[in-house]
Scaffold this motif. Structure first.
Motif: not given
Ligand code: PA5
Length: 447
Positions: A67-77
């Protein structure tokens, strides 16, 4: 606990009667026996998913590591591989999270499509280095997800090299089968399983929903606890469980009273995506050409997702005065978590002064109750699903409630709610047109 209130389904002439509920009790019992057999034999994992802890723990652990390493999470699906996590995020994350200045939690994005305009626009604005891509596909080969992932992979590889790209990809797919599972092993990506016994649209309580939710800081243990309590209540007494009761009501309204349109209308912005999730669940599961004996029946209610109060100013006129073909289900809270008082200003104006001193939550609830009552008085059946409040526990209950209702409905309609044969032909035509080996016979059909 979630509360299902069917009292307004018993409208004069167009609604349910206690008598028909009594005379179809045997059919309900058969439907439940049919589903319980699928459950106990391990072929359908809806209930089991809520009873096990391993997938919850794996999802939560991986999320806390990343969690701490990322500012954005993109769900590809797409479809069931996107709607569930999107529903959770929309319901439980701060509605303006993307504008918050101080937050340790990443923003989640759900392209859920292959519109090149939105997809490339998303890639334009991301800080690639601080973005995690979560590829979700049960089958491992859905064209939309595959194409999104291929574009992202190439971009990551070109920018950082294949080794570095590895740390920005998580796959969630079948534990054994499919091209993405094979590719995951080959490339060494971190991965979580979508258990074999669960279909896409029933997968929200698997890592499909749990991992993105945990990345967003959602209390996923509490969500599973809500689903588990609902599932245990079902196992204890399935016939009088609210999901079974609701399934019987909606099935009777459809098959005996012509209510072929099933509207879900949450009075909550946060639950609007849950209504979208329901739309896929109900539509793809119950819309079937043949019954379990292969007889053509062309059945299934048409689900519609709308939102209160917004759609009172859009759809309600149709629901109140249009054809008698709908049943409307409201979703509401026993309690609003946040509320705001409407101040006593503009006292000299009639259309403002009466609002002063009430809260916005009161207005919201009053409009819902007024809508339900006016529909009832016009002989339009409607029900209400009450959640205690908007939190992870209640949302887990909602997911389990609708999944169970869908499964039991499948038994009542005598269809298989766990497949989707109707969408296969379009996929084959697409494969043929785009040159996928093995689909040559479909290649010329779209010229
Ligand atoms: O419910 C379903 O099975 C479908 O809606 C799927 O979720 C959707 O087609 C995506 O499939 P997959 O997860 O295999 O990419």
């Amino acid at each position: 606990m979630l509360r299902y209130d069917p009292s307004h389904l018993f409208v004069e002439e167009h609604g349910l009667s206690e008598e028909e509920i009594g005379t179809t009790r045997k059919e309900l019992e058969h439907a439940i026996t049919w589903f319980m057999e699928l459950h106990t034999s391990g072929r359908v994992g809806i209930v089991d998913l809520a009873l096990r802890d391993d997938l919850l723990d794996q999802s939560a652990e991986l999320a806390s590591e990343l969690r701490a390493r990322f500012d954005d999470v993109v769900v590809l699906g797409i479809g069931g591989s996107s709607l569930g996590p999107h529903a959770i995020y929309a319901a439980l994350q701060h509605p303006y999270h993307h504008l918050l200045k101080e937050t340790d939690l990443p923003r989640l994005h759900f392209p859920d499509n292959v519109d090149p305009h939105t997809f490339t626009s998303l890639l334009d604005v991301l800080n690639l280095e601080r973005t995690l891509f979560v590829v979700i596909t049960k089958s491992g080969g859905t064209a939309e997800t595959a194409s999104q992932f291929m574009i992202v992979y190439k971009l990551l590889e070109k920018t950082y090299g294949a080794a570095a790209a590895r740390s920005q990809i998580i796959t969630i797919t079948d534990p054994q089968k499919g091209n993405l599972r094979a590719l995951t092993s080959e490339m060494g990506w971190k991965s979580l399983p979508v258990p074999e016994y669960i279909e896409g649209r029933f997968s929200v309580l698997s890592p499909v929903g749990l991992f993105p939710a945990a990345m967003a800081g959602v209390d996923v243990s509490s969500m599973i606890a809500g689903a588990r309590d609902m599932a245990r209540q079902f196992l204890d007494d399935p016939v009088s469980h609210p999901a079974s009761v609701a399934a019987q009501h909606y099935w009777l309204l459809h098959t005996r009273h012509g209510k072929s349109v099933h509207v879900l209308m949450p009075y909550s912005d946060g639950l609007y995506f849950t209504a979208q999730w329901f739309m896929q669940l109900w539509g793809e599961s119950l819309g079937k050409r043949v019954d379990n004996n292969g007889r053509e029946i062309f059945t299934g209610p048409t689900p519609v997702a709308v939102r209160g109060t917004t759609d009172q100013h859009s759809q309600l006129q149709l629901y109140i005065e249009g054809p008698f073909d709908k049943v409307i289900t409201f979703m509401a809270f026993e309690k609003h978590e946040s509320d705001v008082k409407i101040p006593n200003v503009f006292k000299h104006l009639d259309s403002y002064s009466y609002l002063g001193g009430h809260t916005m939550g009161e207005l919201f609830d009053t409009e819902r109750r007024a809508t339900a009552l006016s529909l009832f008085r016009e002989r339009r059946p409607n029900a209400t699903v009450y959640l205690s409040k908007l939190d992870a526990y209640s949302l887990g209950q909602v997911f389990m409630f609708y999944e169970l209702a869908t499964a039991v409905s499948g038994g009542l309609y005598h269809i298989n709610p766990f497949n989707q044969p109707g969408v296969e032909h379009g996929k084959k035509l697409t494969y043929g047109a785009l040159g996928r080996p093995g689909f040559e016979e479909f290649a010329g059909l779209m010229k």
